[in-house]
Design a protein around this motif. Structure first.
Motif, PDB file in Angstrom:
ATOM      1  N   ALA A  22      17.949  81.191  19.634  1.00  0.00           N
ATOM      2  CA  ALA A  22      19.028  82.037  20.151  1.00  0.00           C
ATOM      3  C   ALA A  22      20.342  81.744  19.426  1.00  0.00           C
ATOM      4  CB  ALA A  22      19.192  81.827  21.655  1.00  0.00           C
ATOM      5  N   PHE A  23      20.647  80.460  19.191  1.00  0.00           N
ATOM      6  CA  PHE A  23      21.847  80.102  18.436  1.00  0.00           C
ATOM      7  C   PHE A  23      21.775  80.695  17.030  1.00  0.00           C
ATOM      8  CE2 PHE A  23      23.231  77.574  21.764  1.00  0.00           C
ATOM      9  CZ  PHE A  23      24.297  76.753  21.448  1.00  0.00           C
ATOM     10  N   GLY A  24      20.609  80.560  16.392  1.00  0.00           N
ATOM     11  CA  GLY A  24      20.445  81.097  15.039  1.00  0.00           C
ATOM     12  C   GLY A  24      20.613  82.602  14.985  1.00  0.00           C
ATOM     13  N   ILE A  25      20.007  83.309  15.922  1.00  0.00           N
ATOM     14  CA  ILE A  25      20.111  84.773  15.955  1.00  0.00           C
ATOM     15  C   ILE A  25      21.556  85.200  16.215  1.00  0.00           C
ATOM     16  CG2 ILE A  25      19.467  86.829  17.297  1.00  0.00           C
ATOM     17  CD1 ILE A  25      16.680  85.446  17.649  1.00  0.00           C
ATOM     18  N   PHE A  26      22.221  84.534  17.155  1.00  0.00           N
ATOM     19  CA  PHE A  26      23.623  84.852  17.440  1.00  0.00           C
ATOM     20  C   PHE A  26      24.498  84.550  16.221  1.00  0.00           C
ATOM     21  CE2 PHE A  26      27.652  83.877  19.963  1.00  0.00           C
ATOM     22  CZ  PHE A  26      27.967  85.217  20.139  1.00  0.00           C
ATOM     23  N   GLY A  27      24.195  83.458  15.521  1.00  0.00           N
ATOM     24  CA  GLY A  27      24.936  83.127  14.302  1.00  0.00           C
ATOM     25  C   GLY A  27      24.780  84.194  13.229  1.00  0.00           C
ATOM     26  N   VAL A  28      23.552  84.660  13.019  1.00  0.00           N
ATOM     27  CA  VAL A  28      23.308  85.724  12.036  1.00  0.00           C
ATOM     28  C   VAL A  28      24.033  86.992  12.453  1.00  0.00           C
ATOM     29  CG1 VAL A  28      21.531  87.224  11.036  1.00  0.00           C
ATOM     30  CG2 VAL A  28      21.139  84.757  11.194  1.00  0.00           C
ATOM     31  N   LEU A  29      24.010  87.310  13.742  1.00  0.00           N
ATOM     32  CA  LEU A  29      24.706  88.491  14.259  1.00  0.00           C
ATOM     33  C   LEU A  29      26.201  88.413  13.949  1.00  0.00           C
ATOM     34  CD1 LEU A  29      24.540  91.090  16.074  1.00  0.00           C
ATOM     35  CD2 LEU A  29      25.108  89.591  17.984  1.00  0.00           C
ATOM     36  N   LEU A  30      26.805  87.244  14.139  1.00  0.00           N
ATOM     37  CA  LEU A  30      28.227  87.081  13.844  1.00  0.00           C
ATOM     38  C   LEU A  30      28.519  87.188  12.348  1.00  0.00           C
ATOM     39  CD1 LEU A  30      29.354  84.220  16.259  1.00  0.00           C
ATOM     40  CD2 LEU A  30      29.676  86.676  16.513  1.00  0.00           C
ATOM     41  N   MET A  31      27.590  86.695  11.523  1.00  0.00           N
ATOM     42  CA  MET A  31      27.808  86.788  10.080  1.00  0.00           C
ATOM     43  C   MET A  31      27.700  88.231   9.597  1.00  0.00           C
ATOM     44  SD  MET A  31      26.035  83.379   8.470  1.00  0.00           S
ATOM     45  CE  MET A  31      24.450  83.602   9.231  1.00  0.00           C
ATOM     46  N   VAL A  32      26.767  88.985  10.168  1.00  0.00           N
ATOM     47  CA  VAL A  32      26.533  90.369   9.738  1.00  0.00           C
ATOM     48  C   VAL A  32      27.556  91.324  10.349  1.00  0.00           C
ATOM     49  CG1 VAL A  32      24.865  92.266   9.844  1.00  0.00           C
ATOM     50  CG2 VAL A  32      24.078  89.962   9.360  1.00  0.00           C
ATOM     51  N   MET A  33      27.960  91.067  11.592  1.00  0.00           N
ATOM     52  CA  MET A  33      28.883  91.948  12.307  1.00  0.00           C
ATOM     53  C   MET A  33      30.113  91.161  12.769  1.00  0.00           C
ATOM     54  SD  MET A  33      26.007  93.986  14.578  1.00  0.00           S
ATOM     55  CE  MET A  33      27.178  94.331  15.841  1.00  0.00           C
ATOM     56  N   PRO A  34      30.996  90.753  11.847  1.00  0.00           N
ATOM     57  CA  PRO A  34      32.156  89.945  12.250  1.00  0.00           C
ATOM     58  C   PRO A  34      33.193  90.737  13.053  1.00  0.00           C
ATOM     59  CG  PRO A  34      32.313  90.500   9.944  1.00  0.00           C
ATOM     60  CD  PRO A  34      30.967  90.982  10.406  1.00  0.00           C
ATOM     61  N   ASP A  35      33.061  92.064  13.102  1.00  0.00           N
ATOM     62  CA  ASP A  35      34.022  92.885  13.839  1.00  0.00           C
ATOM     63  C   ASP A  35      33.656  93.041  15.315  1.00  0.00           C
ATOM     64  OD1 ASP A  35      35.314  93.239  11.427  1.00  0.00           O
ATOM     65  OD2 ASP A  35      34.248  95.094  10.971  1.00  0.00           O
ATOM     66  N   ILE A  36      32.632  92.332  15.759  1.00  0.00           N
ATOM     67  CA  ILE A  36      32.196  92.421  17.153  1.00  0.00           C
ATOM     68  C   ILE A  36      33.345  91.981  18.064  1.00  0.00           C
ATOM     69  CG2 ILE A  36      31.218  90.113  17.261  1.00  0.00           C
ATOM     70  CD1 ILE A  36      28.856  91.296  18.802  1.00  0.00           C
ATOM     71  N   SER A  37      33.400  92.523  19.249  1.00  0.00           N
ATOM     72  CA  SER A  37      34.466  92.229  20.208  1.00  0.00           C
ATOM     73  C   SER A  37      34.524  90.734  20.516  1.00  0.00           C
ATOM     74  CB  SER A  37      34.212  93.017  21.495  1.00  0.00           C
ATOM     75  OG  SER A  37      34.939  92.478  22.564  1.00  0.00           O
ATOM     76  N   VAL A  38      35.735  90.210  20.516  1.00  0.00           N
ATOM     77  CA  VAL A  38      35.940  88.796  20.824  1.00  0.00           C
ATOM     78  C   VAL A  38      35.476  88.495  22.249  1.00  0.00           C
ATOM     79  CG1 VAL A  38      37.684  86.991  21.074  1.00  0.00           C
ATOM     80  CG2 VAL A  38      37.822  88.594  19.174  1.00  0.00           C
ATOM     81  N   MET A  39      35.657  89.446  23.152  1.00  0.00           N
ATOM     82  CA  MET A  39      35.207  89.269  24.539  1.00  0.00           C
ATOM     83  C   MET A  39      33.682  89.109  24.593  1.00  0.00           C
ATOM     84  SD  MET A  39      36.338  89.142  27.679  1.00  0.00           S
ATOM     85  CE  MET A  39      37.777  90.144  27.928  1.00  0.00           C
ATOM     86  N   VAL A  40      32.956  89.908  23.811  1.00  0.00           N
ATOM     87  CA  VAL A  40      31.496  89.817  23.760  1.00  0.00           C
ATOM     88  C   VAL A  40      31.082  88.464  23.184  1.00  0.00           C
ATOM     89  CG1 VAL A  40      29.411  90.770  22.696  1.00  0.00           C
ATOM     90  CG2 VAL A  40      31.143  92.305  23.632  1.00  0.00           C
TER      91      VAL A  40
END
Length: 195
Positions: A20-38
């Protein structure tokens, strides 16, 4: 809960949370514009869940006593940090980088100790734990220093840190978290007679 069942629960929890940490990390690397609240809410939930898994791991009795040896303190720390990140999602980006950077740095130092202990036990994968811990610690150190002011770069760096933290925990639990099917009790019962 039996010792073997508790160890299996902890090991499975470690693997799931590492992924889960790895998947969330990849998500942040690919989509850095994601909402800070999310980001704050998801990271807070992940930290709370992993803190719970670490506490279960600490109270289980793994074979070498390496995998979960520091997890009482780290579990409590993750529960506190996760609650803070989840609750304080207003000024969170700088706070997240500092909190996760400090956690990654501390965890990598504890995992270095685990790697040295694993080497003494003769476990061949000790060097994998060492390499992952050094890399994770370096990324954690960068998160604490925040040499980049750009929010996008900071989010990507947090993603890299989450990914490396997931890899570090996965390597550690798979290398040192041995479960025996028929486990003898830690205390040998018998009669004691004075001579």
């Amino acid at each position: 809960m039996g010792s073997v069942k508790m160890m299996r629960t902890a090991k499975t929890g470690y693997i799931v949370m590492s992924l889960a940490f790895g998947i969330f990390g990849v998500l942040l690397m690919v989509m850095p514009d994601i909402s800070v609240m999310v980001i704050a809410r998801l990271l807070g939930i992940l930290l709370i869940l992993f803190g719970t898994v670490k506490l279960v791991g600490y109270f289980s009795k793994d074979l070498y006593r390496l995998t979960y040896q520091y997890d009482l303190a780290m579990g409590i720390l993750l529960l506190v940090l996760g609650s803070m990140v989840f609750a304080r999602s207003d000024h969170i980006l700088v706070f997240i980088s500092l909190v996760h950077g400090l956690y990654a740095l501390a965890d990598s130092l504890f995992k270095l100790q685990t790697a040295l202990d694993a080497r003494r036990f003769g476990l061949q994968q000790w060097w994998l734990i060492t390499a992952a811990a050094v890399f994770t610690g370096t990324i954690g150190f960068l998160l604490v220093l925040r040499p980049f002011e750009s929010a996008g770069v900071l989010v990507r760096l947090a993603g890299v840190s989450l990914l490396t933290e997931g890899i570090l925990n996965l390597v550690t639990v798979l290398s040192t978290g041995k479960i025996l099917r028929s486990r003898k009790p830690d205390i040998i019962e018998g009669r004691f007679e004075e001579l």
